[in-house]
Design an enzyme around this catalytic site. Structure first.
Site, PDB file in Angstrom:
ATOM      1  N   ASP A  70       0.859  -1.172   0.000  1.00 28.20           N
ATOM      2  CA  ASP A  70       0.000   0.000   0.000  1.00 28.20           C
ATOM      3  C   ASP A  70       0.902   1.230   0.000  1.00 28.20           C
ATOM      4  OD1 ASP A  70      -2.282   1.466   0.031  1.00 28.20           O
ATOM      5  OD2 ASP A  70      -2.773   1.123   2.130  1.00 28.20           O
ATOM      6  N   ASP A 105      -7.534  -4.241   3.186  1.00 29.98           N
ATOM      7  CA  ASP A 105      -6.362  -5.057   2.876  1.00 29.98           C
ATOM      8  C   ASP A 105      -6.455  -6.472   3.434  1.00 29.98           C
ATOM      9  OD1 ASP A 105      -5.011  -2.950   1.575  1.00 29.98           O
ATOM     10  OD2 ASP A 105      -4.345  -2.148   3.489  1.00 29.98           O
ATOM     11  N   ASP A 113      -2.732  -1.693   5.721  1.00 27.08           N
ATOM     12  CA  ASP A 113      -3.133  -1.241   7.050  1.00 27.08           C
ATOM     13  C   ASP A 113      -4.639  -1.160   7.222  1.00 27.08           C
ATOM     14  OD1 ASP A 113      -3.634   0.875   5.398  1.00 27.08           O
ATOM     15  OD2 ASP A 113      -2.368   2.321   6.453  1.00 27.08           O
TER      16      ASP A 113
END
Length: 932
Positions: free
Chosen positions: A341, A667, A663
């Site tokens: 990410d 996800d 996070d």
């Protein structure tokens, strides 16, 4: 509506007008649902809760541990041994010892696998306990689990959404959706819009979602989805649909067990067959078979691997990586692809102003984080901000048109309030424009707050006579009794300006200047910057409330400010190390594609011209088409939870070994699917942490590289002690098999003695080998194929070769010792030869452990203190072995006999040949390479 499901329009609520949504859900915007309708819908849709599918029970997990083929063979050996001992009237100490080992290994396996699945529980905690709704035309407060589709919710700042909904009306509504979509900033919502059907999740600004938080404004929304029909519910379903795959180490250990057991059974059959043909007693041959079966199983290996992985976790914690699942330590060393990410992982999760533009001058701004230290540069040359009045005016606007605070906490600069406004305070501070000082000079007396329609905010400040000259010196050339500062969308703010601040003058703005400003704005946005426009207006009076439409006219344009969630400075080096190590980094983010491309290009993840695959394009791809693209695309933007999961699955289908960092709640499915799921320790949600294998304590991508290095070291050391342990085991098996074939009476090693060797004289030095320091080139090579055999790269041939050498040395000693102790006149028990065989095998392993530290360097070339644990292990294990030979109670328990100094010296002499052989192999290989 149908009896058990939401209407077909449910997938595209964002595409419907408000009235159509109310019609489909058969609800009323002013009175909500009736109590009767609520009861019917609760019966139809169930409670607003996430549902959990049944997983493996603790009992099933425990039973599964004893399906391991090596443990099954040991169980069979224990049963047969117990029967033989009980028939002969002996105490079944061998069977008890083997059973204890089986139980211990089963418990170790259970503890590794039995960690309860808590990701769904973390998802459930995102639900709000109480919700304000309209029912029967009255305002009520109900439990979140009682919500049904069609309920009308009243929302305000601080509320956490308990269900998905379509906005009916809103006022200045901003929602923090980072946990769900990955978007770094609060999203401005607009109720009246209806959006295209293929609008990405992060762009559905007329919807609100369960688990997100209202940060500003108020709203009314109609519930469109509850329970498993929400976006969180879809994530929960994805989480529960992902099946955990065995790690490479687990697969290799299974392969090892199959090979060892198959080989042992074949050898047992051969020995028993030859023994029967030679007229041997079947019961004695059966005892030989039992000893061979125990010898072939590396009983201490599971414990050694578990301890090795645990030591690896301790080293990783020191490098800011917390391992949640032990096998992940070794698995990290096999990673070929890291899907990361952007926000907080590759970037600092802190908005930092990169550029400022005042009319015809473009300033580059340096500095990191919120610390108000940095330079203003023009064309790479440092510029004194005091020399540019229009820049000074722009910075005063940044400081005063602002509702946040910048302050120091334990040496760290932090923002209280919106990160975007914090970045503006930091920018002003870099030029010495302190907000507190200017607020004292120009105190705020009124404001027009930001609204999503205007996309602007304005503050009105008093200009006291004594500070008018100071204001003029700072570029506010027309300061009167009051001054209004405005910031907002560059295009919309510029429309309201009829003049422009240039140098020490204010002049009418021309069309050419407007075009130049808009071009600069597009260029900044194209570089992934979030751009704000600033203006001001001298006033003689405080404008009346709600007069923003007329008051925000005739503004003086000041300039543009472009900011970015800047990359972490150490990540560039980490990405470069990944490249050298043969690991491919990929960015997968919910942010805008321009921002994603700019960050990826800056960090070296991709080139500026590389393709960015966005969620809408991905949605239209089949899984097969995606699999063809994943090796070509390194940037994914505006993705949804399903997209992240599909990307990871496509990479795995292409044979990649994937680590996924993240996070947010969004996800979690991909974290669970990935070979290594890596969650953020600071910004990560509980959901992402529970779904992960590893947590980054500092949220830093660079820490992944350090963890990968540790993973490679662990795998190298595991291979080293497997070679060590199994080379010995093969030697033991051949030695035991040779005894009846050579016609020697009796079994050279009992199962209890073999367990001692496998657990103590093999296990203790093996643990010491597990902490062998890293090789210097560990991160300068591609990762080894995670699907390679445990016997790959020479490990299998080494084990067989060393096992044979081991056996030859021991069999030679055994023949000599048998003849020596069975010769007429031998003063002690003729079975003493068995103890000599037992001792030789144990002591030879000490030389093996010392020599195996390096495959290429001679032992004399290594620093003996670089692994002091090995020296200690060799000394301690040798001492323990001697206790078994010379302490009477231990002699009796283990079935050993006293050895004379001469006999012990013979054992040490034969044992030393093992060390000499391995060192000789190294010299031979070195000479061959030199000659070649």
């Amino acid at each position: 509506m149908s009896a058990n499901s939401l209407p077909k329009e449910a997938a595209v609520w964002h595409n419907l007008e408000i009235d159509k949504t109310l019609q489909v859900l058969e609800s009323d915007r002013t009175s909500g649902l009736s109590s009767t309708e609520v009861q019917q819908r609760q019966a139809r849709y169930g409670l607003n809760e996430l549902q959990e599918t049944a997983g493996r029970s603790p009992f099933v997990i425990l039973v599964d541990q004893f399906k391991n083929i090596m443990l099954l063979m040991l169980i069979a050996v224990a049963v047969v041994s117990a029967i033989l001992d009980l028939r002969s009237g002996s105490f079944p100490k061998d069977a008890i010892a083997i059973s204890l080992i089986v139980i211990l290994n089963g418990i170790l396996g259970y503890l590794q696998e039995s960690r309860a699945e808590k990701a769904l529980a973390a998802l459930k905690r995102l639900s709000s306990p109480l919700v304000r709704v309209l029912r029967d035309g009255k305002l009520s407060e109900v439990a979140a689990k009682e919500l049904v589709p069609g309920d009308v919710m009243l929302l305000e700042a601080g509320v956490q959404l308990a269900a998905d909904g379509r906005l009916i009306e809103e006022s200045n509504l901003q929602v923090r959706e980072s946990a769900l979509t990955g978007e770094a900033h609060a999203v401005e919502k607009q109720a009246e819009l209806h959006l295209p059907k293929d609008t990405a999740l992060g762009d559905r600004i007329n919807l609100v979602f369960q688990g997100t938080e209202i940060v500003q404004g108020r709203a009314k929304a109609i519930v469109t989805g509850t329970g498993m029909q929400t976006e969180l519910g879809r994530i929960a379903a994805l989480l529960q649909s992902v099946e955990s795959e065995p790690t490479p180490l687990q697969k290799r250990m299974e392969q090892l067990g199959n090979v060892l057991v198959s080989g042992a059974l074949g050898l047992v059959a051969l020995v028993v067959g030859i023994g029967v043909l030679r007229g041997g007693a079947f019961e004695e041959l059966l005892e030989v078979s039992l000893s061979m079966a125990v010898a072939v199983v590396p009983e201490g290996l599971p414990a050694v691997i578990t301890v090795t992985l645990a030591l690896g976790t301790q080293r990783m914690v020191k490098r800011k990586a917390l391992i949640r699942k032990l096998p992940a330590v070794e698995t990290l060393g096999s990673v070929t692809t890291i899907c990361s990410d952007k926000t907080g992982t590759l970037t600092q999760n802190k908005m930092v102003v990169q550029n400022a533009y005042t009319n015809h001058r473009a300033f580059k701004v340096t500095g990191e984080g919120y610390e108000p230290n940095g330079e203003f540069q023009i064309d790479g040359t440092k510029a004194n901000s005091q020399e540019y009045p229009e820049l000074q005016a722009l910075l005063v606007a940044c400081a005063l048109c602002n509702d946040s605070n910048l302050q120091q906490d334990q040496g760290q600069w932090i923002i209280i309030g919106d990160p975007t406004e914090g970045a503006l305070l930091s920018l002003a501070g870099k030029a010495g424009v302190e907000r507190d000082q200017w607020q004292a000079r120009l105190p705020r007396v009124a404001e027009f707050p930001f609204s999503s329609e205007r996309k602007r905010m304005s503050v009105i400040c008093t200009v006291e006579p004594e500070v008018s000259n100071q204001a003029l010196q700072n570029g506010l050339l027309e300061a009167q009794s009051y001054v209004m500062f405005t910031k907002g969308s560059p295009e919309l703010t510029l429309e309201r300006c009829d003049r422009i601040h240039t140098g020490d003058r204010i002049v009418p703005v021309t069309q050419e200047q407007r075009a130049q400003i808009l071009t600069q704005n597009d260029q900044m946005a194209g570089n992934g910057l979030r751009v704000l426009g600033f203006a001001y207006k001298p006033l003689t009076n405080v404008p009346p409330d709600n007069s923003q439409e007329t008051s925000e006219l005739g503004l003086v344009w000041l300039g543009l400010v472009g900011m970015l969630d800047a990359p972490r400075p150490e990540v560039r080096d980490a990405v470069a190390k990944c490249r050298v190590a043969g690991i491919r980094p990929i960015m997968i983010t919910g942010d805008h594609q321009l921002t994603a491309r700019a960050i990826a290009a800056d960090l070296g993840i991709a080139q500026a011209s590389d393709r960015v695959l966005i969620g809408q394009e991905l949605e239209r791809m089949s899984q097969e088409e995606l699999e063809q693209q994943v090796d070509l695309v390194s940037i994914y933007a505006r993705v949804s939870p399903e997209h992240k999961l599909r990307i990871v699955q496509a990479l795995q289908k292409r044979g990649r070994f994937v680590a996924m960092t993240g996070d947010g709640v969004n996800d979690a499915p991909a974290l669970k699917q990935a070979d290594i799921g890596i969650a953020m320790g600071i910004t990560g949600t509980d959901v992402s942490k529970e779904a992960s294998d590893m947590v980054l304590l500092d949220d830093n991508f660079a820490t992944i590289v350090a963890a990968t290095e540790e993973g490679r070291v662990v795998y190298t050391n595991i291979r080293r002690f497997i070679k060590y342990i199994l080379g010995s085991n093969i030697g033991e098996v051949i030695t035991i098999a040779a005894a009846p074939i050579l016609g020697l009476s009796g079994i050279p090693l009992t199962p209890l003695q073999i367990l001692w060797m496998n657990l103590v004289t093999d296990g203790v030095p093996a643990l010491a080998l597990a902490v062998e320091p890293a090789e210097p080139n560990v991160m300068n090579r591609p990762p080894f194929n995670p699907r390679e055999s445990i016997f790959a790269r020479g490990l299998g041939s080494y084990m067989v070769r060393i096992g044979i050498v081991f056996a030859i040395i021991t069999i030679a000693l055994m023949i000599w010792a048998y003849n020596y102790t069975n010769a007429p006149g031998y003063p002690r028990d003729p079975n003493t030869w068995k103890t000599m065989v037992f001792t030789t095998l144990c002591i030879a392993q000490m030389g093996h452990a010392i020599a195996i530290r390096s495959n290429t360097q001679l032992t004399i070339e290594l620093n003996p203190l670089s692994n002091p644990f090995l020296l200690g292990a060799v000394v301690v294990t040798t001492f323990l072995q001697l206790l078994l030979v010379y302490v009477p109670p231990l002699q009796q328990f283990f079935g050993t006999y006293y050895l004379s100094p001469f006999e012990l010296a013979i054992c040490f002499g034969f044992s030393a040949l093992m060390f000499v052989w391995i060192e000789g192999e190294k010299l031979f290989v070195r000479l061959v390479k030199k000659g070649g």
